[in-house]
Design a protein around this motif. Structure first.
Motif, PDB file in Angstrom:
ATOM      1  N   LEU A 206       0.844  -1.187   0.000  1.00 41.61           N
ATOM      2  CA  LEU A 206       0.000   0.000   0.000  1.00 41.61           C
ATOM      3  C   LEU A 206       0.879   1.236   0.000  1.00 41.61           C
ATOM      4  O   LEU A 206       1.843   1.324   0.776  1.00 41.61           O
ATOM      5  N   ILE A 207       0.574   2.179  -0.877  1.00 44.68           N
ATOM      6  CA  ILE A 207       1.239   3.476  -0.839  1.00 44.68           C
ATOM      7  C   ILE A 207       0.174   4.571  -0.861  1.00 44.68           C
ATOM      8  O   ILE A 207      -0.934   4.381  -1.348  1.00 44.68           O
ATOM      9  N   ALA A 208       0.529   5.715  -0.293  1.00 46.47           N
ATOM     10  CA  ALA A 208      -0.339   6.889  -0.279  1.00 46.47           C
ATOM     11  C   ALA A 208       0.299   7.966  -1.144  1.00 46.47           C
ATOM     12  O   ALA A 208       1.487   8.268  -0.994  1.00 46.47           O
ATOM     13  N   VAL A 209      -0.498   8.521  -2.071  1.00 47.82           N
ATOM     14  CA  VAL A 209      -0.015   9.531  -3.009  1.00 47.82           C
ATOM     15  C   VAL A 209      -0.890  10.769  -2.875  1.00 47.82           C
ATOM     16  O   VAL A 209      -2.123  10.669  -2.856  1.00 47.82           O
ATOM     17  N   ASP A 210      -0.263  11.950  -2.761  1.00 54.79           N
ATOM     18  CA  ASP A 210      -1.062  13.162  -2.606  1.00 54.79           C
ATOM     19  C   ASP A 210      -1.514  13.695  -3.967  1.00 54.79           C
ATOM     20  O   ASP A 210      -1.231  13.107  -5.018  1.00 54.79           O
ATOM     21  N   ASP A 213       0.825  14.033  -6.872  1.00 56.42           N
ATOM     22  CA  ASP A 213       1.489  12.807  -7.296  1.00 56.42           C
ATOM     23  C   ASP A 213       2.796  12.546  -6.562  1.00 56.42           C
ATOM     24  O   ASP A 213       3.730  11.940  -7.103  1.00 56.42           O
ATOM     25  N   LEU A 214       2.870  13.006  -5.316  1.00 63.22           N
ATOM     26  CA  LEU A 214       4.034  12.735  -4.476  1.00 63.22           C
ATOM     27  C   LEU A 214       3.717  11.571  -3.540  1.00 63.22           C
ATOM     28  O   LEU A 214       2.645  11.527  -2.927  1.00 63.22           O
ATOM     29  N   LEU A 215       4.653  10.675  -3.437  1.00 67.63           N
ATOM     30  CA  LEU A 215       4.521   9.564  -2.498  1.00 67.63           C
ATOM     31  C   LEU A 215       4.712  10.104  -1.087  1.00 67.63           C
ATOM     32  O   LEU A 215       5.743  10.700  -0.774  1.00 67.63           O
ATOM     33  N   ILE A 216       3.711   9.889  -0.211  1.00 67.00           N
ATOM     34  CA  ILE A 216       3.796  10.423   1.154  1.00 67.00           C
ATOM     35  C   ILE A 216       3.658   9.336   2.217  1.00 67.00           C
ATOM     36  O   ILE A 216       3.819   9.609   3.405  1.00 67.00           O
ATOM     37  N   ARG A 237       8.503  11.948  -2.583  1.00 70.23           N
ATOM     38  CA  ARG A 237       9.194  11.813  -3.870  1.00 70.23           C
ATOM     39  C   ARG A 237       8.144  11.590  -4.943  1.00 70.23           C
ATOM     40  O   ARG A 237       7.038  11.114  -4.630  1.00 70.23           O
ATOM     41  N   PRO A 238       8.418  11.931  -6.189  1.00 68.71           N
ATOM     42  CA  PRO A 238       7.421  11.705  -7.240  1.00 68.71           C
ATOM     43  C   PRO A 238       7.012  10.242  -7.295  1.00 68.71           C
ATOM     44  O   PRO A 238       7.858   9.339  -7.290  1.00 68.71           O
ATOM     45  N   ALA A 239       5.725  10.014  -7.336  1.00 70.07           N
ATOM     46  CA  ALA A 239       5.238   8.635  -7.402  1.00 70.07           C
ATOM     47  C   ALA A 239       5.741   7.933  -8.648  1.00 70.07           C
ATOM     48  O   ALA A 239       5.958   6.719  -8.646  1.00 70.07           O
ATOM     49  N   SER A 240       5.969   8.703  -9.715  1.00 69.18           N
ATOM     50  CA  SER A 240       6.452   8.096 -10.965  1.00 69.18           C
ATOM     51  C   SER A 240       7.828   7.465 -10.794  1.00 69.18           C
ATOM     52  O   SER A 240       8.176   6.529 -11.512  1.00 69.18           O
TER      53      SER A 240
END
Length: 304
Positions: A206-210, A213-216, A237-240
């Protein structure tokens, strides 16, 4: 050295306990219990319905269901009225301390120390006063990558064979993962949660992205899989950077593609409505569609 022997040795050497000299059971006063419950309030709120479901499954077999904090203090419980006096006598009750430092080898304390699922059967317990019980436990990992609680199912049934206990153990693990996932979502209420299944349910990422599109945020399995910070806050950091390119699609990217397509389908192809549902701007959604290889007009999408 066997696993049981190693655990007993830890109880004696690290904690200075003597199996022949068990002291009285440790229980917190009501004020201290209330303070701990308040600190764990959000977790307890999301865990409550899952505890209820688990209890409905195990209650007919004479089991109790307990939720503790990371120090092994029981904060919540489910037990039948008929069995309540027995479980309270055993210390399987709100406010009791089941850390290894207090009770030696036991389901709750050992689960928390080792950070993994355990089943402690009867005479595997360190103190003889606990050898009538079988305890099945799973740790609950917080969004910060640390153990924050333990889920316990205990009983004193002599008619439970290894196969039955294995089924209970599996159910405890599944419920613990459900609580983890629910708490992860609750910890990032404004974020988009992307889920990628691992090889087993216990390894779901599981990841959370704001909205930028930043991984938080990332759960423990995602942190380990993608080499993120093992504990504490995630550096944005950029989710990409994590999701990669479509021609090398990761599980996360596949999950994101499914999420976007699902939102578009529920919105009957209306891009603006889908963007609102996902909590992003229309331009952001178009950029994601382009990156994920979703056509400009799949299914005759509306741009209104």
């Amino acid at each position: 050295m066997s696993r049981v022997a190693a655990r007993w040795r830890r109880s004696m050497v690290k904690y200075g306990l003597d199996p022949a000299l068990a002291t009285g059971r440790e229980r917190l006063d009501l004020r201290s219990i209330a303070q701990r419950r308040e600190r764990m309030g959000e977790l307890m709120a999301v865990a409550a319905p899952r505890l209820d479901q688990l209890y409905q499954l195990v209650c007919p077999t004479g089991c109790s269901v307990l939720l503790t904090d990371a120090e092994g203090i029981v904060l919540d419980q489910r037990v039948s009225d008929a069995d309540s006096a027995t479980f309270e006598k055993w210390g399987l009750w709100s406010g009791h301390d089941w850390s290894e430092a207090s009770e030696g080898t036991n389901g709750i304390g050992t689960c928390l120390v080792e950070g993994r699922q355990v089943a402690i059967h009867r005479d595997e317990h360190f103190f003889s006063r606990n050898t009538g019980m079988t305890c099945m436990d799973a740790p609950i990992w917080g969004p910060d990558g640390r153990v924050i609680a333990a889920l316990d199912v205990s009983n004193a049934r002599l008619d439970h064979n290894e196969r039955w206990n294995a089924l209970l153990t599996a159910q405890v693990a599944q419920t613990a993962r459900m609580i983890e996932a629910a708490y992860f979502r609750a910890s990032f209420p404004q974020a988009r949660i992307i889920i990628s299944e691992g090889e087993t349910p216990e390894q779901a990422l599981l990841i959370a992205v704001d909205r930028n599109d930043l991984l938080i945020g990332a759960n423990r399995a995602a942190r380990r899989t993608y080499g993120l910070e093992p504990e504490g806050a995630i550096r944005p950091r950029p989710a990409s950077d994590l999701l990669g390119r479509e021609d090398e699609a990761t599980g996360f990217e596949q999950a994101e593609r499914s999420t976007v397509l699902g939102a578009l389908a529920r919105a009957n192809g209306n891009v603006s409505a889908a963007a609102r549902a996902l909590g992003v701007g229309r331009a952001t959604l178009y950029r994601r569609m382009s990156r994920l290889g979703i056509g400009e007009n799949p299914g005759k999408l509306s741009q209104l």
